[in-house]
Design a protein around this motif. Structure first.
Motif, mmCIF file in Angstrom:
data_model
loop_
_atom_site.group_PDB
_atom_site.id
_atom_site.type_symbol
_atom_site.label_atom_id
_atom_site.label_comp_id
_atom_site.label_asym_id
_atom_site.label_seq_id
_atom_site.Cartn_x
_atom_site.Cartn_y
_atom_site.Cartn_z
ATOM 1 N N GLU A 38 43.145 38.398 44.838
ATOM 2 C CA GLU A 38 43.487 38.967 46.153
ATOM 3 C C GLU A 38 44.195 40.308 45.975
ATOM 4 O OE1 GLU A 38 45.247 36.097 48.862
ATOM 5 O OE2 GLU A 38 44.237 34.459 47.804
ATOM 6 N N CYS A 39 43.624 41.133 45.095
ATOM 7 C CA CYS A 39 44.160 42.481 44.867
ATOM 8 C C CYS A 39 43.631 43.434 45.932
ATOM 9 C CB CYS A 39 43.716 42.992 43.491
ATOM 10 S SG CYS A 39 44.318 42.021 42.100
ATOM 11 N N ASN A 40 44.146 44.650 45.897
ATOM 12 C CA ASN A 40 43.632 45.735 46.731
ATOM 13 C C ASN A 40 42.315 46.207 46.101
ATOM 14 O OD1 ASN A 40 43.070 48.419 47.590
ATOM 15 N ND2 ASN A 40 45.173 48.601 48.345
ATOM 16 N N SER A 41 41.208 45.939 46.779
ATOM 17 C CA SER A 41 39.888 46.216 46.192
ATOM 18 C C SER A 41 39.631 47.699 45.977
ATOM 19 C CB SER A 41 38.788 45.627 47.079
ATOM 20 O OG SER A 41 38.810 44.224 46.985
ATOM 21 N N VAL A 42 40.221 48.534 46.824
ATOM 22 C CA VAL A 42 40.032 49.982 46.655
ATOM 23 C C VAL A 42 40.674 50.427 45.343
ATOM 24 C CG1 VAL A 42 40.573 52.252 47.617
ATOM 25 C CG2 VAL A 42 39.894 50.380 49.140
ATOM 26 N N LYS A 43 41.868 49.912 45.067
ATOM 27 C CA LYS A 43 42.549 50.271 43.814
ATOM 28 C C LYS A 43 41.802 49.721 42.598
ATOM 29 C CE LYS A 43 47.030 51.137 45.795
ATOM 30 N NZ LYS A 43 48.479 51.079 45.671
ATOM 31 N N LEU A 44 41.244 48.526 42.745
ATOM 32 C CA LEU A 44 40.500 47.928 41.622
ATOM 33 C C LEU A 44 39.289 48.767 41.237
ATOM 34 C CD1 LEU A 44 40.345 44.088 42.398
ATOM 35 C CD2 LEU A 44 41.881 45.269 40.829
ATOM 36 N N ASP A 45 38.786 49.545 42.194
ATOM 37 C CA ASP A 45 37.564 50.317 41.940
ATOM 38 C C ASP A 45 37.861 51.789 41.650
ATOM 39 O OD1 ASP A 45 34.806 50.066 41.612
ATOM 40 O OD2 ASP A 45 34.394 50.864 43.618
ATOM 41 N N ASP A 46 39.138 52.114 41.487
ATOM 42 C CA ASP A 46 39.565 53.509 41.319
ATOM 43 C C ASP A 46 39.910 53.737 39.838
ATOM 44 O OD1 ASP A 46 41.010 55.907 41.203
ATOM 45 O OD2 ASP A 46 41.967 55.575 43.147
ATOM 46 N N GLU A 47 38.982 54.361 39.121
ATOM 47 C CA GLU A 47 39.147 54.529 37.672
ATOM 48 C C GLU A 47 40.413 55.320 37.332
ATOM 49 O OE1 GLU A 47 35.817 56.493 35.865
ATOM 50 O OE2 GLU A 47 36.408 55.914 33.825
ATOM 51 N N ALA A 96 51.998 50.719 32.593
ATOM 52 C CA ALA A 96 52.213 49.376 32.031
ATOM 53 C C ALA A 96 52.635 49.471 30.564
ATOM 54 C CB ALA A 96 50.945 48.542 32.178
ATOM 55 N N SER A 97 52.001 50.381 29.829
ATOM 56 C CA SER A 97 52.366 50.571 28.419
ATOM 57 C C SER A 97 53.824 50.987 28.308
ATOM 58 C CB SER A 97 51.489 51.657 27.783
ATOM 59 O OG SER A 97 50.134 51.335 27.898
ATOM 60 N N LEU A 143 54.315 44.693 36.449
ATOM 61 C CA LEU A 143 53.927 45.977 37.035
ATOM 62 C C LEU A 143 52.489 45.938 37.538
ATOM 63 C CD1 LEU A 143 54.756 49.518 36.126
ATOM 64 C CD2 LEU A 143 52.335 48.928 36.026
ATOM 65 N N LEU A 144 51.610 45.307 36.766
ATOM 66 C CA LEU A 144 50.197 45.249 37.165
ATOM 67 C C LEU A 144 50.007 44.400 38.422
ATOM 68 C CD1 LEU A 144 48.801 45.015 33.555
ATOM 69 C CD2 LEU A 144 48.307 46.848 35.172
ATOM 70 N N VAL A 145 50.754 43.308 38.515
ATOM 71 C CA VAL A 145 50.705 42.485 39.738
ATOM 72 C C VAL A 145 51.068 43.341 40.948
ATOM 73 C CG1 VAL A 145 51.831 40.586 40.979
ATOM 74 C CG2 VAL A 145 51.207 40.295 38.568
ATOM 75 N N GLU A 146 52.135 44.121 40.782
ATOM 76 C CA GLU A 146 52.628 44.916 41.914
ATOM 77 C C GLU A 146 51.699 46.086 42.236
ATOM 78 O OE1 GLU A 146 56.563 45.942 40.645
ATOM 79 O OE2 GLU A 146 57.253 43.858 40.728
ATOM 80 N N LEU A 153 48.540 46.575 41.597
ATOM 81 C CA LEU A 153 47.217 46.195 42.110
ATOM 82 C C LEU A 153 47.335 45.325 43.361
ATOM 83 C CD1 LEU A 153 45.453 45.677 38.673
ATOM 84 C CD2 LEU A 153 45.027 47.501 40.325
ATOM 85 N N GLN A 154 48.583 45.126 43.792
ATOM 86 C CA GLN A 154 48.873 44.410 45.044
ATOM 87 C C GLN A 154 48.224 43.026 45.075
ATOM 88 O OE1 GLN A 154 47.785 47.245 48.121
ATOM 89 N NE2 GLN A 154 49.397 48.669 47.519
ATOM 90 N N SER A 155 48.373 42.327 43.956
ATOM 91 C CA SER A 155 47.813 40.978 43.867
ATOM 92 C C SER A 155 48.674 39.997 44.653
ATOM 93 C CB SER A 155 47.755 40.555 42.395
ATOM 94 O OG SER A 155 47.416 39.188 42.294
ATOM 95 N N LYS A 156 48.035 39.239 45.523
ATOM 96 C CA LYS A 156 48.773 38.257 46.329
ATOM 97 C C LYS A 156 48.831 36.894 45.648
ATOM 98 C CE LYS A 156 47.491 40.526 50.652
ATOM 99 N NZ LYS A 156 46.390 40.560 51.628
ATOM 100 N N ARG A 157 48.043 36.733 44.591
ATOM 101 C CA ARG A 157 47.998 35.443 43.905
ATOM 102 C C ARG A 157 47.631 35.716 42.452
ATOM 103 N NH1 ARG A 157 43.735 31.654 43.892
ATOM 104 N NH2 ARG A 157 42.550 33.108 45.156
ATOM 105 N N HIS A 158 48.423 35.193 41.534
ATOM 106 C CA HIS A 158 48.098 35.452 40.136
ATOM 107 C C HIS A 158 48.458 34.261 39.259
ATOM 108 C CE1 HIS A 158 52.403 36.539 40.013
ATOM 109 N NE2 HIS A 158 52.333 36.227 38.733
ATOM 110 N N SER A 159 47.923 34.291 38.060
ATOM 111 C CA SER A 159 48.197 33.261 37.065
ATOM 112 C C SER A 159 48.480 33.960 35.746
ATOM 113 C CB SER A 159 46.960 32.362 36.943
ATOM 114 O OG SER A 159 46.953 31.690 35.710
ATOM 115 N N LEU A 160 49.553 33.544 35.080
ATOM 116 C CA LEU A 160 49.916 34.160 33.800
ATOM 117 C C LEU A 160 50.095 33.074 32.751
ATOM 118 C CD1 LEU A 160 50.914 36.515 32.002
ATOM 119 C CD2 LEU A 160 53.199 36.154 32.955
ATOM 120 N N LYS A 161 49.359 33.207 31.667
ATOM 121 C CA LYS A 161 49.548 32.319 30.522
ATOM 122 C C LYS A 161 49.943 33.172 29.334
ATOM 123 C CE LYS A 161 46.234 28.750 31.812
ATOM 124 N NZ LYS A 161 47.291 27.879 32.339
#
Lengths: 122, 122
Positions: free
Chosen positions: B12-21, B31-32, B93-96, B98-106
């Motif tokens: 449930e990320c921001n799809s526009v940002k996901l597609d913005d290289e 993030a680095s 930082l990546l969660v924020e 990319l505006q993810s509303k739901r995530h899983s971290l292992k």
């Protein structure tokens, strides 16, 4: 399922090969091919005093290799999407080419959180 | 322990940002930095009709991002070695960003097979 992510620990490898950047490049190219993946870009880095990292950008995700020649160890990831790729074959090739005498392979499915409650499939 | 490997599923990320290289490039650089890692090389690829892959070669291992804007999903790996890096901060930082509303971290520890019998530490 979005993709299959193989996490491979290679131990007791040939340390000379682990420290050979050109060999790592060639081996990643071979691994991409046997996996049935399309290699779009490949970057490598040779560390001082030892160690190599290789990252392959695939049409179907990525392959990464990080080597510690001083320990005979390499940490490998082969992440591929789609039904046409065979990441296990890439892993097998890497075991053989780096002459690993002992390895561990885990496979994760990559997917949305709803679907990954049983993420560890092997 | 050789390293810590964070496997992050962003939904449930921001799809526009996901597609913005360009955005993905900038976000990987950020993030680095917050992870305390040294970025040595960064490659990205924009897929047609949608989707971006970014691979960052770090002095301490790698960050990878693969996005599926049509599903609002990104598969992220942050693999860092050494005691000085903070891969969890990169994930946050990546969660924020990319505006993810739901995530899983292992989190997996990466190590030689003898040491990874209890590989899943989180």
């Amino acid at each position: 399922m979005i993709g299959k992510h193989c996490i491979l620990e290679l131990c007791e490898c040939n340390s000379v090969k682990l420290d050979d950047e050109a060999f790592i490049r060639t081996t990643i190219q071979m691994a991409s091919k046997v996996a049935g993946a399309q290699l779009l870009n490949l970057i490598t880095h040779k560390f001082v005093p030892q160690g190599v990292t290789g990252l392959a950008l695939l049409a179907e995700s990525h392959i990464s290799i990080h080597t510690w020649p001083e320990s005979g160890y390499a940490a490998v990831d082969v992440f591929t999407c789609g039904d046409q790729t065979m990441p296990d074959k890439a892993c097998q090739l890497l075991v053989e080419e780096l002459q690993s005498k002992r390895h561990s392979l885990k496979t994760l499915r990559r997917d949305t959180p709803v679907m990954i409650s049983n993420a560890l499939i092997n």
